[in-house]
Design a protein around this motif. Structure first.
Motif, PDB file in Angstrom:
ATOM      1  N   LEU A  93      35.035  73.889  41.784  1.00  0.00           N
ATOM      2  CA  LEU A  93      35.141  75.329  41.505  1.00  0.00           C
ATOM      3  C   LEU A  93      35.269  76.112  42.805  1.00  0.00           C
ATOM      4  N   ALA A  94      34.488  75.730  43.821  1.00  0.00           N
ATOM      5  CA  ALA A  94      34.594  76.414  45.115  1.00  0.00           C
ATOM      6  C   ALA A  94      36.018  76.285  45.663  1.00  0.00           C
ATOM      7  N   LEU A 148      40.781  91.938  48.621  1.00  0.00           N
ATOM      8  CA  LEU A 148      40.173  91.188  47.532  1.00  0.00           C
ATOM      9  C   LEU A 148      40.165  89.693  47.828  1.00  0.00           C
ATOM     10  N   GLY A 149      41.151  89.219  48.591  1.00  0.00           N
ATOM     11  CA  GLY A 149      41.117  87.819  48.997  1.00  0.00           C
ATOM     12  C   GLY A 149      39.883  87.522  49.814  1.00  0.00           C
ATOM     13  N   VAL A 150      39.582  88.413  50.761  1.00  0.00           N
ATOM     14  CA  VAL A 150      38.389  88.228  51.586  1.00  0.00           C
ATOM     15  C   VAL A 150      37.131  88.338  50.740  1.00  0.00           C
ATOM     16  N   LEU A 151      37.113  89.339  49.835  1.00  0.00           N
ATOM     17  CA  LEU A 151      35.942  89.501  48.963  1.00  0.00           C
ATOM     18  C   LEU A 151      35.747  88.277  48.084  1.00  0.00           C
ATOM     19  N   GLN A 152      36.863  87.717  47.612  1.00  0.00           N
ATOM     20  CA  GLN A 152      36.785  86.521  46.764  1.00  0.00           C
ATOM     21  C   GLN A 152      36.083  85.398  47.504  1.00  0.00           C
ATOM     22  N   ALA A 185      33.240  82.310  46.509  1.00  0.00           N
ATOM     23  CA  ALA A 185      33.123  81.002  47.157  1.00  0.00           C
ATOM     24  C   ALA A 185      31.883  80.958  48.037  1.00  0.00           C
ATOM     25  N   GLY A 186      31.453  82.122  48.547  1.00  0.00           N
ATOM     26  CA  GLY A 186      30.236  82.148  49.343  1.00  0.00           C
ATOM     27  C   GLY A 186      29.013  82.299  48.481  1.00  0.00           C
ATOM     28  N   ALA A 187      28.725  83.528  48.055  1.00  0.00           N
ATOM     29  CA  ALA A 187      27.433  83.830  47.441  1.00  0.00           C
ATOM     30  C   ALA A 187      27.226  83.106  46.116  1.00  0.00           C
ATOM     31  N   ILE A 188      28.170  83.251  45.182  1.00  0.00           N
ATOM     32  CA  ILE A 188      27.922  82.732  43.835  1.00  0.00           C
ATOM     33  C   ILE A 188      27.863  81.207  43.843  1.00  0.00           C
TER      34      ILE A 188
END
Lengths: 159, 101
Positions: free
Chosen positions: A31-32, A50-54, A59-62
């Motif tokens: 998934l990551a 939004l790419g960076v936020l994604q 990929a980071g927090a969640i």
């Protein structure tokens, strides 16, 4: 065009791995990887912010959160569903996929619109976020606060 | 050359269907939560594709909100999973039917 096909192939490959892997940790890693490739897809659609936020949020927090929960619970491997369920689920998903793809048949927007160079950057998103969407923005902050309190209340050890 | 919007929409539809298949097939609550994230991302891709092809940044703002709600959903969902696991020692949704009529 060729970039899109490579990215689409990788996205589908990793997302299929999410569903088919028996080991939960392997699913989470797949998934990551899916989320990373989708961040690149966002970049090809002129959405750098939004790419960076994604990458940061998903990929980071969640993903870290999910991996921590997997580590914390250390779940035993669960037996797979019988083959009939796999058939049923796959056929249902294929039917849904065909149905959704049939909607695409008639293009709503044919040509790509001309956009300024700053499109999708932090500036243009913030401009819209803090003017037209100021109320939803405030509501989203409240939602996050409620989610934090709810998570702490649910997950703390009962006394 | 930019790929036409239909390609992105079809990719998004296939991703969404894979997410649905994951929810239906798997028997692990954490994998079901991950499949839901997959579906949310498929919808995000649709929003961003339309935003690009219609030249309007509003679609991207909506995706921002979807990400916010997805983060809240993941946090609360995982907290519920931890809470259930503490009492029942299971991640199998078949064992979580106390509220089922």
């Amino acid at each position: 065009m060729i970039v899109f096909f490579i990215l689409a192939f990788l996205t589908l490959l990793f997302s299929l791995l999410v569903v088919t892997q028996r080991n939960v940790v392997h699913s989470a890693m797949a998934l990551a990887a899916t989320l990373f490739v989708m961040a690149v897809l966002f970049l090809t659609l002129d959405a750098p912010m939004l790419g960076v936020l994604q990458i940061l949020v998903y990929a980071g927090a969640i993903m870290i959160l999910i991996l921590f929960v997997i580590m914390l619970l250390n779940p035993l491997s669960i037996e797979a569903r019988p083959a009939a369920w796999w058939m049923l689920g796959s056929l249902g998903a294929a039917a849904l996929c065909l149905q959704l793809a049939a909607l695409v048949h008639r293009p709503a927007v044919s040509a790509e619109a001309a956009v300024p160079a700053s499109f999708g950057g932090p500036e243009s998103i913030a401009q819209s976020l803090f003017t037209d969407f100021a109320l939803p923005f405030g509501l989203a902050s409240v939602l996050l606060l409620v989610a934090i309190i709810g998570a702490v209340a649910l997950a703390q050890r009962q006394r | 050359m930019q790929a036409p919007i239909e390609y992105y929409l079809v990719l998004s539809a296939v991703l969404f269907a894979i997410g649905v298949a994951g929810v239906v097939i798997r028997r692990d609550v954490i994998v079901i939560l991950m499949s839901i994230e997959l579906m949310l991302n498929a919808v995000n891709l649709t929003f961003i594709a339309f935003s690009r092809f219609m030249g309007s940044v509003e679609g991207q703002v909506i995706v921002f909100f979807v990400m916010t709600v997805a983060a809240a959903e993941a946090v609360v969902g995982l907290a519920i999973v931890i809470s259930v696991f503490r009492f029942r020692q299971t991640l199998d949704p078949r064992d979580m039917q106390l509220l089922k009529w």
